[in-house]
Design a protein around this motif. Structure first.
Motif, mmCIF file in Angstrom:
data_model
loop_
_atom_site.group_PDB
_atom_site.id
_atom_site.type_symbol
_atom_site.label_atom_id
_atom_site.label_comp_id
_atom_site.label_asym_id
_atom_site.label_seq_id
_atom_site.Cartn_x
_atom_site.Cartn_y
_atom_site.Cartn_z
ATOM 1 N N TYR A 4 0.858 -1.182 0.000
ATOM 2 C CA TYR A 4 0.000 0.000 0.000
ATOM 3 C C TYR A 4 0.900 1.240 0.000
ATOM 4 N N ASP A 5 0.582 2.204 -0.814
ATOM 5 C CA ASP A 5 1.251 3.496 -0.826
ATOM 6 C C ASP A 5 2.784 3.357 -0.950
ATOM 7 N N ARG A 16 -3.565 -0.915 7.454
ATOM 8 C CA ARG A 16 -4.811 -0.168 7.719
ATOM 9 C C ARG A 16 -4.523 1.163 8.409
ATOM 10 N N VAL A 19 -3.382 3.505 5.714
ATOM 11 C CA VAL A 19 -4.553 4.018 4.989
ATOM 12 C C VAL A 19 -5.193 5.149 5.801
ATOM 13 N N TYR A 20 -5.366 4.924 7.082
ATOM 14 C CA TYR A 20 -5.956 5.938 7.959
ATOM 15 C C TYR A 20 -5.153 7.240 7.899
ATOM 16 N N LYS A 22 -2.947 8.335 5.712
ATOM 17 C CA LYS A 22 -2.954 8.973 4.391
ATOM 18 C C LYS A 22 -4.293 9.659 4.125
ATOM 19 N N THR A 23 -5.398 8.981 4.419
ATOM 20 C CA THR A 23 -6.728 9.550 4.187
ATOM 21 C C THR A 23 -6.964 10.775 5.068
ATOM 22 N N GLU A 151 -12.453 4.594 5.385
ATOM 23 C CA GLU A 151 -11.528 4.171 4.337
ATOM 24 C C GLU A 151 -10.597 3.064 4.831
ATOM 25 N N ALA A 152 -10.059 3.216 6.035
ATOM 26 C CA ALA A 152 -9.152 2.207 6.598
ATOM 27 C C ALA A 152 -9.875 0.885 6.845
ATOM 28 N N LEU A 155 -11.260 -0.377 2.689
ATOM 29 C CA LEU A 155 -10.367 -0.541 1.548
ATOM 30 C C LEU A 155 -9.875 -1.982 1.428
ATOM 31 N N LEU A 157 -7.253 -4.519 0.656
ATOM 32 C CA LEU A 157 -5.783 -4.531 0.611
ATOM 33 C C LEU A 157 -5.276 -5.806 -0.021
#
Length: 157
Positions: A4-5, A16, A19-20, A22-23, A151-152, A155, A157
């Motif tokens: 991810y990323d 996760r 994701v949190y 970044k969002t 989102e976390a 999403l 993964l």
């Protein structure tokens, strides 16, 4: 490994949280076990440069040994460490400085003041280091919190 990323995360829970962050617009640096020069790699998974904090993640609970080691990192580095338990949720999370924080850019604290919103008044029955559930009325009115948690959680993964 979970990609991810542009990072290869060691676990889903680390991915996760990425994701949190970044969002939510929170800059993060992933501290991989493969990083040779990182002293804190066995205890912390992220460095959050905007707020000058480390973040350590556990699925269920931090042991007293974990907490003592993270407090030692705090004392030696001068930077507190967030104690993130479980997947991102509608909670405030304690750090080794003894305060609990809502991990959003609430009122532009991250951008303007280089810190998270401190919210120790929400749950007088809280017990360090467990997360404090944020009251529903605050959840509903805080888009900065709803979007990254959703989102976390959702999403693939």
């Amino acid at each position: 490994m979970i990609e991810y990323d542009n990072h290869s995360f060691n676990s889903e829970i680390e991915a996760r949280w990425a994701v949190y962050f970044k969002t939510a617009g929170i800059t993060y640096e992933y501290i991989s076990e493969r990083d040779e020069n990182v002293v804190n790699k066995l205890y912390t998974q992220f460095w959050l440069p905007q707020v000058r904090m480390f973040a350590a993640i556990k699925e269920k609970v931090f042991t007293q040994k974990d907490i003592n080691r993270l407090k030692e990192i705090n004392e030696n580095s001068g930077y507190p460490c967030l104690l993130l338990i479980g997947f991102p949720d509608f909670c405030s999370y304690f750090a080794t400085d003894g305060f609990d924080y809502i991990l959003t850019n609430f009122h532009n604290y991250v951008l303007d003041e280089k810190r998270f919103y401190c919210c120790t008044e929400y749950d007088s029955n809280s017990h360090f280091p467990l997360p404090n559930k944020i009251p529903t009325e605050i959840e509903r009115n805080n888009y900065d919190l709803i979007k990254p948690v959703t989102e976390a959680t959702l999403l693939k993964l």
